[in-house]
Design a protein around this motif. Structure first.
Motif, PDB file in Angstrom:
ATOM      1  N   ARG A 144      -5.494   1.981  -1.190  1.00 49.05           N
ATOM      2  CA  ARG A 144      -6.663   1.736  -0.329  1.00 49.05           C
ATOM      3  C   ARG A 144      -6.944   0.251  -0.196  1.00 49.05           C
ATOM      4  NH1 ARG A 144     -11.650   3.096  -3.539  1.00 49.05           N
ATOM      5  NH2 ARG A 144     -10.843   1.188  -4.519  1.00 49.05           N
ATOM      6  N   ASP A 145      -6.925  -0.451  -1.311  1.00 43.24           N
ATOM      7  CA  ASP A 145      -7.253  -1.875  -1.276  1.00 43.24           C
ATOM      8  C   ASP A 145      -6.238  -2.674  -0.465  1.00 43.24           C
ATOM      9  OD1 ASP A 145      -9.410  -1.250  -2.845  1.00 43.24           O
ATOM     10  OD2 ASP A 145      -8.493  -1.895  -4.728  1.00 43.24           O
ATOM     11  N   GLY A 169       0.817  -1.210   0.000  1.00 37.79           N
ATOM     12  CA  GLY A 169       0.000   0.000   0.000  1.00 37.79           C
ATOM     13  C   GLY A 169       0.848   1.256   0.000  1.00 37.79           C
ATOM     14  N   LYS A 200     -15.188   8.398   5.133  1.00 31.92           N
ATOM     15  CA  LYS A 200     -14.414   7.198   5.443  1.00 31.92           C
ATOM     16  C   LYS A 200     -13.065   7.557   6.051  1.00 31.92           C
ATOM     17  CE  LYS A 200     -16.603   4.282   1.924  1.00 31.92           C
ATOM     18  NZ  LYS A 200     -16.391   3.475   0.694  1.00 31.92           N
ATOM     19  N   ALA A 201     -12.473   8.645   5.571  1.00 33.94           N
ATOM     20  CA  ALA A 201     -11.191   9.088   6.132  1.00 33.94           C
ATOM     21  C   ALA A 201     -11.351   9.477   7.600  1.00 33.94           C
ATOM     22  CB  ALA A 201     -10.657  10.272   5.331  1.00 33.94           C
ATOM     23  N   GLU A 213     -12.877  10.647  -0.331  1.00 36.37           N
ATOM     24  CA  GLU A 213     -13.885   9.971   0.494  1.00 36.37           C
ATOM     25  C   GLU A 213     -13.677  10.381   1.957  1.00 36.37           C
ATOM     26  OE1 GLU A 213     -14.792   5.796  -0.726  1.00 36.37           O
ATOM     27  OE2 GLU A 213     -12.959   6.017  -1.927  1.00 36.37           O
ATOM     28  N   ALA A 245      -5.303   7.412   2.234  1.00 36.55           N
ATOM     29  CA  ALA A 245      -5.741   7.016   0.896  1.00 36.55           C
ATOM     30  C   ALA A 245      -7.142   7.543   0.609  1.00 36.55           C
ATOM     31  CB  ALA A 245      -5.687   5.498   0.764  1.00 36.55           C
ATOM     32  N   TYR A 246      -8.026   7.445   1.619  1.00 40.46           N
ATOM     33  CA  TYR A 246      -9.392   7.941   1.422  1.00 40.46           C
ATOM     34  C   TYR A 246      -9.402   9.452   1.174  1.00 40.46           C
ATOM     35  CZ  TYR A 246     -11.779   3.586   2.737  1.00 40.46           C
ATOM     36  OH  TYR A 246     -12.272   2.295   2.766  1.00 40.46           O
ATOM     37  N   GLU A 289     -11.618   6.314   9.744  1.00 38.94           N
ATOM     38  CA  GLU A 289     -10.340   5.622   9.933  1.00 38.94           C
ATOM     39  C   GLU A 289      -9.401   6.413  10.835  1.00 38.94           C
ATOM     40  OE1 GLU A 289      -9.726   2.566   9.084  1.00 38.94           O
ATOM     41  OE2 GLU A 289     -11.702   2.416   8.159  1.00 38.94           O
ATOM     42  N   TYR A 347      -3.903   5.689  -5.593  1.00 38.75           N
ATOM     43  CA  TYR A 347      -4.546   5.718  -4.282  1.00 38.75           C
ATOM     44  C   TYR A 347      -5.620   4.646  -4.126  1.00 38.75           C
ATOM     45  CZ  TYR A 347      -2.045  10.107  -4.280  1.00 38.75           C
ATOM     46  OH  TYR A 347      -1.051  11.048  -4.367  1.00 38.75           O
ATOM     47  N   LEU A 396      -4.819   4.157   5.740  1.00 31.50           N
ATOM     48  CA  LEU A 396      -6.070   3.958   5.007  1.00 31.50           C
ATOM     49  C   LEU A 396      -6.840   5.283   4.930  1.00 31.50           C
ATOM     50  CD1 LEU A 396      -8.141   2.239   3.559  1.00 31.50           C
ATOM     51  CD2 LEU A 396      -8.957   1.425   5.791  1.00 31.50           C
ATOM     52  N   ILE A 406      -6.773  -1.878   3.269  1.00 29.65           N
ATOM     53  CA  ILE A 406      -7.966  -2.567   3.778  1.00 29.65           C
ATOM     54  C   ILE A 406      -7.637  -4.017   4.103  1.00 29.65           C
ATOM     55  CG2 ILE A 406     -10.222  -3.476   3.091  1.00 29.65           C
ATOM     56  CD1 ILE A 406     -10.730  -0.821   1.652  1.00 29.65           C
TER      57      ILE A 406
END
Length: 371
Positions: free
Chosen positions: A305-306, A292, A337-338, A334, A328-329, A341, A301, A325, A309
């Protein structure tokens, strides 16, 4: 150079190290194997290392015992009173929760039992050193003068742990002697000194851990890493090889011995161990995370992210995974979601500096300009 250290208290790292909450299982061994120590290579430690000091109370703790804990004990009894005093919102911020809980319990005259948990491996890191983090908890017995009513099954012990109660009930544990707990503590101190670059102190603590409990395997790994970092390759090879005779599939030992052999120029021998490692664990700790990070450097990115995760899914309580993570969000826009996390990174952070960094970044993405 990477290293793997095996540790365990709350008991939290590639050289691979193990830390207290616990590390490798302890085996019965009367004395350390011959020829593992090379005191002449290191200066004497400036720190006092004594088993009796592990459970000694500092002046601050003595005062806390006489005030907050004493009042709770009078109200709730020794077991519940100690728990409430230590782990309420006003709790002391202690580095080694299990050790210090035991120290207070001893002062209150309560018997203490220690349990190591069979659980999934947990990992952390400090720069290029990776830590395996095991898990122990303890049970507080009643003081000898306390009466236990007839029919109070198992009422004489209270388990103290630092994970949610539902998870505690699911844990499978086995009892370990106090000498092993002290060895775990010494091993932790060795790892702390090692990551701080204090190799003389690290050697002294690792040596003391082995002497304290010759059957506690993680301390041999730590000593091997100390030798490696100190440039004593033959000594590192010997101690890691001795430990591998007892635990031939221990990935931390295999990884560190491979590093030693590589440093000695024995590339083919190191490759044999590396292939064995890949067979035992094709996706070692932090491998998804490192992929990552590579994707982040390449500005991919979604790919980052994947990978993050995947690492979070197998290690959900490590703060740095959640932080990256979240990063990346943010790059993907996003923000909800950021924030989630980053909140988890903040919750699981283990140092004040990490906590402050995550709090500041969380405040930043909560600002109206980013809504």
């Amino acid at each position: 150079m990477r290293a793997c250290l095996g540790f365990d208290v709350k008991m939290r790292a590639a050289l691979l190290l193990s830390m207290l909450l616990a590390g490798c299982a302890s085996q019965q061994l009367a004395r350390p194997p011959e020829g593992l120590f090379s005191d002449q290579l290191f200066a004497a430690s400036t720190q006092r290392i004594r088993a009796d000091d592990v459970f000694a109370l500092s002046p601050e703790m003595t005062q806390y015992l006489a005030t907050d804990i004493a009042s709770q004990v009078r109200l709730r009894g020794p077991q519940q009173g100690l728990y409430d005093a230590l782990y309420s919102k006003r709790q002391l911020q202690l580095d080694y929760d299990s050790i210090m809980t035991a120290a207070f319990a001893k002062q209150l005259g309560m018997p203490v039992r220690y349990q190591s948990a069979y659980s999934d491996e947990s990992w952390g890191r400090d720069n290029d050193t990776y830590f395996f983090i095991g898990h122990i908890n303890l049970s507080l017995g009643r003081r000898s003068q306390e009466h236990v009513a007839f029919g109070e099954r198992d009422a004489d012990h209270m388990t103290i742990d630092f994970i949610p109660p539902l998870e505690i009930r699911a844990l499978r544990t086995y009892e370990i002697p106090e000498q092993t707990v002290v060895a775990m503590y010494f091993n932790n101190k060795a790892a702390e000194a090692l990551t701080a670059g204090r190799l003389d102190d690290a050697y002294a603590w690792a040596r003391a851990a082995i002497v304290q409990d010759p059957g506690f395997g993680s301390s041999y790994n730590t000593l091997g890493v100390v030798y490696l970092r100190h440039g004593n390759l033959p000594q590192a090879e010997k101690v890691l090889s001795v430990a591998l005779e007892r635990e031939p599939n221990n990935t931390r030992l295999l990884s560190n011995l491979a590093a030693v052999l590589s440093a000695e120029g024995r590339v083919s021998d190191a490759a044999v161990l590396t292939r064995k490692l890949e067979q035992i664990d094709p996706n070692p700790p932090f491998s998804f995370f490192n992929r990552g990070l590579k994707a982040m450097r390449e500005h991919d990115y979604a790919e980052a992210r994947d990978w993050f995760i995947r690492e979070v899914n197998r290690q959900p309580y490590y703060h740095e995974f959640h932080f990256w993570l979240a990063s990346a969000y943010v790059q993907l826009g996003e923000l909800d979601k950021a924030r989630r996390e980053l909140s988890l990174a903040l919750e699981y952070s283990t140092t004040r500096s990490d906590h402050d960094i995550y709090a500041a970044k969380l405040d930043r993405i909560r600002s109206p300009q980013l809504q």
